[in-house]
Design an enzyme around this catalytic site. Structure first.
Site, PDB file in Angstrom:
ATOM      1  N   ALA A  96      46.526  25.258   5.453  1.00  0.00           N
ATOM      2  CA  ALA A  96      45.647  26.408   5.697  1.00  0.00           C
ATOM      3  C   ALA A  96      46.258  27.710   5.161  1.00  0.00           C
ATOM      4  O   ALA A  96      47.386  27.721   4.662  1.00  0.00           O
ATOM      5  CB  ALA A  96      45.359  26.514   7.185  1.00  0.00           C
ATOM      6  N   HIS A  97      45.512  28.791   5.292  1.00  0.00           N
ATOM      7  CA  HIS A  97      45.946  30.062   4.704  1.00  0.00           C
ATOM      8  C   HIS A  97      47.218  30.604   5.337  1.00  0.00           C
ATOM      9  O   HIS A  97      47.433  30.507   6.526  1.00  0.00           O
ATOM     10  CB  HIS A  97      44.853  31.134   4.742  1.00  0.00           C
ATOM     11  CG  HIS A  97      44.167  31.357   6.044  1.00  0.00           C
ATOM     12  ND1 HIS A  97      43.142  32.242   6.184  1.00  0.00           N
ATOM     13  CD2 HIS A  97      44.333  30.791   7.263  1.00  0.00           C
ATOM     14  CE1 HIS A  97      42.713  32.237   7.423  1.00  0.00           C
ATOM     15  NE2 HIS A  97      43.416  31.364   8.091  1.00  0.00           N
TER      16      HIS A  97
END
Lengths: 348, 348, 348
Positions: free
Chosen positions: C241-242
């Site tokens: 994920a980011h």
């Protein structure tokens, strides 16, 4: 919005060798459930849970076992296995148009590839050296086929699939979009300075009548191949690691991961989001429930296996998770209490 | 390395209807966190956990609630919800260049497709028969769109997505790379000779303002469609099986799998790597924590659900796992001890 | 079916600095296991579990430690670490043909992109504005590279990978098919009317010697970048994920998901289908077993962590799952019994 295929009930009954009770000249243009079917549609009773819907169905006809074929509001087609009859009929109601054979102008085919004239190669497809594509094969748009691959008769590769070098697929398979076959297995030797890659020198071998769901990845073998045998059905987003072997007719549901060199038997069913660790052997007819971790070989065929704790309200679950971590301690405390109770009894 | 969008604080405050305290002529060219922001940047205080960073921030301005807008080392923009204001402003600082409308020379568009002149069709795109693409749509490079699909206004399909036949997407959606919409549901009828495929005759229907993350797969329905309603947000690598229905504004995190025919309500949040088995109904506002298996319908709205054991040191965990398998036995031993204790009390 | 690379044992021993015992003029054309090797092949003994196979191997030569180099049925090459020697040799037996440098006619390259003359750009590749591709880079068919990306020397992007804008990859990396780098992080601000998107303004930064498996997705950062450091090895279908940071030499197995902003240390190993929730810090040398949920930061390096219940027969498991939900209650009952036992003892 979509084209319609129509058949008379006589034609339909004949295709599935069913016994027609009622007007065989009526026309069917779609399959549907008992609950949602309208006039012109054929429904089916596969599960007695839906029996109450039978008397109320608006379908023009239903597929039923003999025992449910009386007092119906519509035509009946009596068959031994209504679900199987429904499955067989689903093919003739598939309205999707198959394109004519030929190679699209924008496809890039190696001069050494052999493409049967009765194959469809769609726009943007790239085919490598020494590839063999047999008759009746469909290759969807933008799919990439590496060197020295083979695709057997009537197999379908949907759009944007990728075959690395040395991947052989049998006949009558269906490979969905974004399936990646033959990517490198995850193999590295550890050193103090980091991981040294083990080049993955094997390929992938896929039997006949195999279906592989969208986004599933199957790695090439390290030395020998990775094998998917005849009739295997893999759902979407499954990960099959290098040198795995999957036996005939085994079906695996979405998002399951199988680690390297594990051998899964025939006719197993493995539910979704399950994990199977590497170097195991799983016996034929093993059934695994959803989100189970299999970490030991299964030697006895026919078992049903599970793991996990089952869903619970978060506030209860939190308390029980704390206790789970004390479980070994709790077991010892129970033993001690039992000993005290025994001592007391023998003293008493 | 990337282009910069600049705005005065007056412009920014006006866009989010915030109250400006300080010099509105200063220029902002980026958003950042309180901790990392430098001169020329706008930060925000969304969580009081970060309050200690407020006095020390090097940002030129901050988005804050009224109660924190005093004694600041920088300009303040007072808003009711700083996180929402930050989200709204993120759009104007998005530096990515939107290409001009038009169809790239290398795209392959069916003669029967209708493409609005204000749509962007990138290189290598393939568009099938009877497709409708509305104005403001962006289709990224090498994306493939099957027959009889529709893409609504201002929807964005990133590079290498695939739409099978009969997939309709609403307006203002964002579909990421390698998303596969309309692949076959996993449906087979068992026979002694293997699995018989059930052709998947439905499609996929996606509402407005839906975002679908990279690598997510959504299968077409078997008879009816699979439905993703307005405002749903799906993260990466989610698997949505055939005939699933997801209600408005529900958000699902990465790698979750939802099995066939399950209906998920509105405004649910489902954390990552969770599994939801098939044919369930999940009430509105249900919240599921990470890596939970939901195997029963949830009828009461607003519940928080969990499963699993929580992380532990492997050596403790191993002992407790052994005890987990004896848990039913342990419970019976406790009952027996309680009975003995009761007998003793009544005797004593 | 595939080309063969041949080497004399003298050449091989020299490459891995091994000590040759036997006829160095013999020719090796493949690597194999002790069990499956035939004449002309080189096997290895990396695990003493396979020692019984050594005396029976049909291999022409084996890689062994000094202690096992006597009484062999074949030539020996003595090395300190046979598995590492095998890994190093796998490279020279990789038969896959590397194409000549150049840009395929059907590739679409922005006028502002800089492509080194010693790079390979395959059919159907799309390269955006201001991209830099260095020497020795291979870009597989139909791969899409967004604007302002950089691909370092000798890095390989396999077919159908996607780089969004602002993704920088170091040297010597291997990025597999259908890898998506730089898709949007999953960030939204809640409002009563639904989710407001937070535009993801950061990029992705990947170090040197990183391998990323097929179908893995790595989201771009929200403000800062997502970082994958030197020597990291990611298997297939992993979701990053980011703003995640993964430290040097950490290896993660298939289908694991790492939620936003989590920082994973160096030299960790994380087994397949594991989940790591967001905003955690995981210490160096942490080892996580298969299908474990990590929900708390790990501060002490070198730990082995697990969760889950382990596999069991479904009928036992079902009973124990019921008890798991009563665990907190059971613990209280044990405490009560202990108190009664103590009272009795002190009375007695």
């Amino acid at each position: 919005m979509q084209p319609v295929n129509s058949y008379s009930l006589v034609e339909i009954a004949s295709l599935i060798k069913g016994q027609l009770i009622g007007n065989g000249e009526l026309t069917i243009n779609a399959l549907n459930t008992l609950e949602c079917a309208v006039a012109g549609q054929l429904a089916f009773l596969a599960n007695t849970k839906y029996l109450p819907q039978l008397a109320k169905t608006k379908a023009t006809a239903v597929l039923v076992k003999a025992e449910f074929a009386k007092d119906l509001p519509c035509v009946a087609i009596v068959v031994d296995d209504p679900y199987l009859a429904f499955a067989r009929l689903s093919r003739i109601f598939d309205w999707r148009v198959q394109p004519s054979p030929g190679i699209h102008d924008s496809a890039h085919i190696s001069a050494s590839a052999i493409i049967d004239v009765a194959a469809v190669i769609s726009a943007g497809v790239v085919v490598g050296d020494h590839v063999i594509i047999e008759s009746g094969v469909f290759v969807g748009a933008n799919t990439v086929i590496g060197n020295r691959c083979k695709v057997g008769k009537n197999t379908r590769l949907e759009a944007s699939a990728v075959l690395y070098d040395n991947v052989c697929i049998g006949e009558g398979c269906l490979i969905h979009s974004s399936v990646i076959l033959g990517s490198d297995g995850f193999g590295f030797a550890p050193t103090p300075d980091g991981w040294v890659k083990i080049h993955q020198l094997g390929g992938v071998r896929i039997g006949n009548d195999v279906e592989i769901g969208a986004g599933t990845t199957i790695d090439r073998g390290a030395l020998d191949h990775t094998y998917i045998h005849d009739g295997v059905k893999l759902d979407n987003q499954i990960q099959i690691a290098h040198n795995v072997v999957i036996g005939e007719q085994t079906a695996i549901a979405g998002c399951t991961a199988v680690a390297g060199s594990t051998k899964i038997g025939r006719r197993c069913t493995i539910a979704g989001l399950s994990g199977i660790v590497g170097h195991l052997t799983i016996a034929d007819n093993t059934h695994v429930t959803a989100m189970t971790l299999i970490s030991k070989s299964v030697t006895q065929p026919g078992q049903v296996l599970s793991s996990g704790t089952g869903q619970d309200a978060h506030r209860n679950w939190k308390k029980n998770v704390i206790r789970f971590k004390q479980l070994n301690e709790m077991a010892k405390r129970i033993s001690k209490l039992e000993q005290k109770a025994d001592n007391f009894s023998s003293e008493g």
